[in-house]
Write a protein that holds these residues in place. Structure first.
Motif, PDB file in Angstrom:
ATOM      1  N   SER A   1     -57.415 -74.826  20.490  1.00 31.76           N
ATOM      2  CA  SER A   1     -58.540 -74.347  19.683  1.00 31.76           C
ATOM      3  C   SER A   1     -59.849 -74.425  20.462  1.00 31.76           C
ATOM      4  CB  SER A   1     -58.654 -75.174  18.401  1.00 31.76           C
ATOM      5  OG  SER A   1     -57.483 -75.054  17.627  1.00 31.76           O
ATOM      6  N   LEU A   2     -59.980 -75.432  21.327  1.00 29.55           N
ATOM      7  CA  LEU A   2     -61.204 -75.590  22.106  1.00 29.55           C
ATOM      8  C   LEU A   2     -61.330 -74.529  23.196  1.00 29.55           C
ATOM      9  CD1 LEU A   2     -61.729 -79.442  22.573  1.00 29.55           C
ATOM     10  CD2 LEU A   2     -63.359 -77.816  21.638  1.00 29.55           C
ATOM     11  N   PHE A   3     -60.260 -74.304  23.963  1.00 27.84           N
ATOM     12  CA  PHE A   3     -60.435 -73.337  25.053  1.00 27.84           C
ATOM     13  C   PHE A   3     -60.452 -71.891  24.544  1.00 27.84           C
ATOM     14  CE2 PHE A   3     -55.672 -73.827  25.850  1.00 27.84           C
ATOM     15  CZ  PHE A   3     -55.306 -72.520  25.581  1.00 27.84           C
ATOM     16  N   LYS A   4     -60.041 -71.689  23.299  1.00 24.16           N
ATOM     17  CA  LYS A   4     -60.176 -70.353  22.701  1.00 24.16           C
ATOM     18  C   LYS A   4     -61.627 -70.017  22.366  1.00 24.16           C
ATOM     19  CE  LYS A   4     -55.530 -70.042  20.676  1.00 24.16           C
ATOM     20  NZ  LYS A   4     -54.734 -70.077  19.430  1.00 24.16           N
ATOM     21  N   LEU A   5     -62.511 -71.029  22.437  1.00 22.77           N
ATOM     22  CA  LEU A   5     -63.941 -70.790  22.201  1.00 22.77           C
ATOM     23  C   LEU A   5     -64.608 -70.138  23.405  1.00 22.77           C
ATOM     24  CD1 LEU A   5     -65.006 -74.200  20.574  1.00 22.77           C
ATOM     25  CD2 LEU A   5     -64.366 -72.087  19.409  1.00 22.77           C
ATOM     26  N   SER A   6     -63.920 -70.139  24.547  1.00 19.85           N
ATOM     27  CA  SER A   6     -64.513 -69.632  25.776  1.00 19.85           C
ATOM     28  C   SER A   6     -64.228 -68.149  25.962  1.00 19.85           C
ATOM     29  CB  SER A   6     -63.964 -70.414  26.975  1.00 19.85           C
ATOM     30  OG  SER A   6     -64.476 -69.891  28.184  1.00 19.85           O
ATOM     31  N   CYS A   7     -65.177 -67.469  26.624  1.00 18.66           N
ATOM     32  CA  CYS A   7     -64.984 -66.066  26.994  1.00 18.66           C
ATOM     33  C   CYS A   7     -64.595 -65.948  28.458  1.00 18.66           C
ATOM     34  CB  CYS A   7     -66.267 -65.266  26.737  1.00 18.66           C
ATOM     35  SG  CYS A   7     -66.669 -65.105  24.984  1.00 18.66           S
ATOM     36  N   GLU A   8     -64.444 -67.096  29.147  1.00 16.30           N
ATOM     37  CA  GLU A   8     -64.027 -67.090  30.543  1.00 16.30           C
ATOM     38  C   GLU A   8     -62.495 -67.027  30.613  1.00 16.30           C
ATOM     39  OE1 GLU A   8     -65.679 -70.287  32.833  1.00 16.30           O
ATOM     40  OE2 GLU A   8     -67.539 -70.309  31.669  1.00 16.30           O
TER      41      GLU A   8
ATOM     42  N   PHE B   1     -73.557 -76.822  20.459  1.00 16.17           N
ATOM     43  CA  PHE B   1     -73.042 -78.179  20.285  1.00 16.17           C
ATOM     44  C   PHE B   1     -72.642 -78.460  18.841  1.00 16.17           C
ATOM     45  CE2 PHE B   1     -75.289 -78.615  24.300  1.00 16.17           C
ATOM     46  CZ  PHE B   1     -74.373 -79.357  25.032  1.00 16.17           C
ATOM     47  N   VAL B   2     -72.739 -77.441  18.007  1.00 14.32           N
ATOM     48  CA  VAL B   2     -72.283 -77.553  16.611  1.00 14.32           C
ATOM     49  C   VAL B   2     -71.202 -76.505  16.383  1.00 14.32           C
ATOM     50  CG1 VAL B   2     -72.907 -77.429  14.185  1.00 14.32           C
ATOM     51  CG2 VAL B   2     -74.538 -78.376  15.828  1.00 14.32           C
ATOM     52  N   LEU B   3     -70.010 -76.965  16.011  1.00 17.16           N
ATOM     53  CA  LEU B   3     -68.880 -76.085  15.791  1.00 17.16           C
ATOM     54  C   LEU B   3     -68.484 -76.082  14.315  1.00 17.16           C
ATOM     55  CD1 LEU B   3     -66.669 -77.221  18.821  1.00 17.16           C
ATOM     56  CD2 LEU B   3     -68.391 -75.403  18.778  1.00 17.16           C
ATOM     57  N   GLN B   4     -67.778 -75.048  13.937  1.00 11.97           N
ATOM     58  CA  GLN B   4     -67.323 -74.931  12.548  1.00 11.97           C
ATOM     59  C   GLN B   4     -65.801 -74.975  12.503  1.00 11.97           C
ATOM     60  OE1 GLN B   4     -68.666 -71.430  10.481  1.00 11.97           O
ATOM     61  NE2 GLN B   4     -67.431 -71.820   8.666  1.00 11.97           N
TER      62      GLN B   4
ATOM     63  N   PRO C   1     -67.423 -76.398   1.141  1.00  8.11           N
ATOM     64  CA  PRO C   1     -67.227 -74.957   1.368  1.00  8.11           C
ATOM     65  C   PRO C   1     -67.037 -74.714   2.865  1.00  8.11           C
ATOM     66  CG  PRO C   1     -69.526 -75.441   0.841  1.00  8.11           C
ATOM     67  CD  PRO C   1     -68.762 -76.696   0.597  1.00  8.11           C
ATOM     68  N   PRO C   2     -66.322 -73.664   3.249  1.00 11.32           N
ATOM     69  CA  PRO C   2     -66.038 -73.397   4.673  1.00 11.32           C
ATOM     70  C   PRO C   2     -67.274 -73.400   5.567  1.00 11.32           C
ATOM     71  CG  PRO C   2     -64.756 -71.924   3.286  1.00 11.32           C
ATOM     72  CD  PRO C   2     -65.682 -72.674   2.366  1.00 11.32           C
ATOM     73  N   SER C   3     -68.406 -72.923   5.066  1.00 11.51           N
ATOM     74  CA  SER C   3     -69.617 -72.837   5.897  1.00 11.51           C
ATOM     75  C   SER C   3     -70.204 -74.204   6.238  1.00 11.51           C
ATOM     76  CB  SER C   3     -70.682 -71.991   5.193  1.00 11.51           C
ATOM     77  OG  SER C   3     -71.030 -72.570   3.943  1.00 11.51           O
ATOM     78  N   GLU C   4     -69.797 -75.250   5.502  1.00 10.11           N
ATOM     79  CA  GLU C   4     -70.338 -76.591   5.724  1.00 10.11           C
ATOM     80  C   GLU C   4     -69.373 -77.511   6.457  1.00 10.11           C
ATOM     81  OE1 GLU C   4     -71.905 -78.330   2.164  1.00 10.11           O
ATOM     82  OE2 GLU C   4     -72.878 -76.491   1.517  1.00 10.11           O
ATOM     83  N   ARG C   5     -68.244 -76.988   6.889  1.00  7.35           N
ATOM     84  CA  ARG C   5     -67.270 -77.792   7.630  1.00  7.35           C
ATOM     85  C   ARG C   5     -67.652 -77.803   9.106  1.00  7.35           C
ATOM     86  NH1 ARG C   5     -61.946 -75.101   4.676  1.00  7.35           N
ATOM     87  NH2 ARG C   5     -62.367 -75.947   2.586  1.00  7.35           N
ATOM     88  N   LEU C   6     -68.685 -78.571   9.425  1.00  7.93           N
ATOM     89  CA  LEU C   6     -69.248 -78.583  10.774  1.00  7.93           C
ATOM     90  C   LEU C   6     -68.844 -79.852  11.519  1.00  7.93           C
ATOM     91  CD1 LEU C   6     -72.848 -77.337   9.895  1.00  7.93           C
ATOM     92  CD2 LEU C   6     -70.867 -75.962  10.566  1.00  7.93           C
ATOM     93  N   ILE C   7     -68.724 -79.735  12.841  1.00  6.92           N
ATOM     94  CA  ILE C   7     -68.377 -80.875  13.684  1.00  6.92           C
ATOM     95  C   ILE C   7     -69.091 -80.695  15.021  1.00  6.92           C
ATOM     96  CG2 ILE C   7     -66.298 -79.724  14.567  1.00  6.92           C
ATOM     97  CD1 ILE C   7     -64.956 -82.475  14.719  1.00  6.92           C
ATOM     98  N   SER C   8     -69.568 -81.788  15.588  1.00 12.41           N
ATOM     99  CA  SER C   8     -70.246 -81.686  16.886  1.00 12.41           C
ATOM    100  C   SER C   8     -69.209 -81.432  17.983  1.00 12.41           C
ATOM    101  CB  SER C   8     -71.025 -82.968  17.191  1.00 12.41           C
ATOM    102  OG  SER C   8     -70.144 -84.027  17.519  1.00 12.41           O
ATOM    103  N   TYR C   9     -69.665 -80.829  19.065  1.00 12.81           N
ATOM    104  CA  TYR C   9     -68.752 -80.497  20.169  1.00 12.81           C
ATOM    105  C   TYR C   9     -68.116 -81.755  20.747  1.00 12.81           C
ATOM    106  CZ  TYR C   9     -67.191 -79.011  24.798  1.00 12.81           C
ATOM    107  OH  TYR C   9     -66.438 -78.792  25.928  1.00 12.81           O
ATOM    108  N   TYR C  10     -68.916 -82.811  20.945  1.00 18.66           N
ATOM    109  CA  TYR C  10     -68.396 -84.039  21.540  1.00 18.66           C
ATOM    110  C   TYR C  10     -67.379 -84.708  20.617  1.00 18.66           C
ATOM    111  CZ  TYR C  10     -72.203 -83.477  24.872  1.00 18.66           C
ATOM    112  OH  TYR C  10     -73.048 -82.981  25.837  1.00 18.66           O
ATOM    113  N   GLU C  11     -67.650 -84.692  19.309  1.00 17.79           N
ATOM    114  CA  GLU C  11     -66.696 -85.254  18.350  1.00 17.79           C
ATOM    115  C   GLU C  11     -65.401 -84.447  18.368  1.00 17.79           C
ATOM    116  OE1 GLU C  11     -66.257 -86.164  13.535  1.00 17.79           O
ATOM    117  OE2 GLU C  11     -68.163 -85.437  14.353  1.00 17.79           O
ATOM    118  N   CYS C  12     -65.536 -83.147  18.537  1.00 15.20           N
ATOM    119  CA  CYS C  12     -64.363 -82.263  18.580  1.00 15.20           C
ATOM    120  C   CYS C  12     -63.511 -82.558  19.815  1.00 15.20           C
ATOM    121  CB  CYS C  12     -64.824 -80.806  18.587  1.00 15.20           C
ATOM    122  SG  CYS C  12     -63.508 -79.602  18.317  1.00 15.20           S
TER     123      CYS C  12
END
Length: 312
Positions: free
Chosen positions: A183-190, A9-12, A87-98
């Motif tokens: 960008s969202l559906f590219k997160l899936s392996c299905e 539920f936490v994305l970068q 920094p890139p490692s701290e650019r976080l966003i919640s899944y629902y916000e995304c």
């Protein structure tokens, strides 16, 4: 071997790749663009609201485009500005916000087309049926057109994101400065075949409908102008239609660039920049183009500045 994180539920956000010595320059450039963008678009809305001469169907329908531009820029640029300083490692966003950001992103892009379609219809009625314009473009008709311009995209984009939400996620990196459906559906392996089919059909139908409506209305307007000997009518048609056409071309070209570049991962940096420019450029040019073209807006601004000079 690639590491998988299932249904996190936490994305970068990958964000923009900017050299360290250029971060503040890019930050202030985007900040300045956003401030100018908001001032111009809010200014147009205020002008149309307070000046009764601008309470015409053309300007009331144009308000939809301005509101769409404001929503589209506000949900992206402030977040982008804050991410630039992290920094890139701290650019976080919640899944629902995304998901919400992706929904608004596509709603903004789709309503830009539908609003310009109903504005093309307004120009068609005004030029081809001037005697019946007031009876056709009533307040009730304006409300219907406005509801359609927002309602149809809302449903279509809702289905688009609904197909993506159903997928399980095995990755956490959004390869974009902000969230969108691809960008969202590219997160899936299905399998995302259904997503690709619907997304492609959605894009093709939208472009065919918008291009078709513009070509059809402008063809009929051209025929009327060529067969009419009324110089006043032809001059008015040229001014209003050229303005609408320029806005449509800018929006369509910038939107098409993003869709095309999404198919070429090697040009991801260009795609990111194009996505941001799609938010800034058309929305920034719209109030300028319509403001320069509109006799009513020019005269209203002239009165304001003239009164200030007289008071001084």
């Amino acid at each position: 071997m690639e590491n998988y994180t299932y249904n996190s539920f936490v994305l970068q956000l990958e964000g923009l790749k900017v050299a360290e010595d250029s971060i503040y320059l890019v930050f202030f450039l985007f900040l300045f663009s956003y401030i100018v963008f908001m001032v111009m678009n809010l200014g147009i809305l205020v002008l149309i609201f307070i000046d009764r001469n601008l309470h015409q169907p053309m300007y009331l329908l144009f308000c939809n485009l301005t509101v769409s531009d404001i929503i589209g820029s506000t949900h992206i640029l402030p977040r982008l500005l804050s991410d630039l300083l992290l920094p890139p490692s701290e650019r976080l966003i919640s899944y629902y916000e995304c998901v919400v950001q992706a929904f608004i992103t596509h709603l903004f892009g789709t309503t830009s087309h539908t609003v310009l379609m109903i504005m093309a219809f307004d120009r068609y009625v005004a030029i081809c049926h001037p005697l019946h314009y007031s009876s056709i473009m009533t307040n009730k008709m304006i409300i219907k057109l406005t509801v359609s311009a927002w309602g149809v995209p809302f449903v279509l984009v809702g289905i688009l994101l609904g197909l993506t939400i159903r997928l399980n996620r095995c990755r956490t990196l959004i390869t974009n400065p902000f969230c969108d459906n691809a960008s969202l559906f590219k997160l899936s392996c299905e399998s995302v075949v259904i997503n690709n089919i619907y997304g492609l059909a959605f894009t093709v139908v939208l472009f065919i409908a918008s291009i078709g409506s513009v070509v059809l209305t402008y063809t009929k307007i051209t025929v009327v102008c060529l067969t009419s000997k009324n110089k006043s009518l032809n001059s008015k048609a040229l001014k209003t239609c050229s303005t609408h056409l320029v806005v449509y071309l800018i929006m369509s070209l910038s939107g098409s660039t993003i869709v095309i570049l999404h198919r070429f991962p090697q040009y991801s940096d260009y795609r990111k920049l194009s996505a941001i420019l799609f938010v800034i450029v058309p929305g920034g040019l719209n109030p300028i183009i319509y403001g320069l073209q509109s006799k009513e807006i020019r005269s209203f601004l002239f009165k304001i500045f003239h009164n200030r000079k007289c008071k001084q």
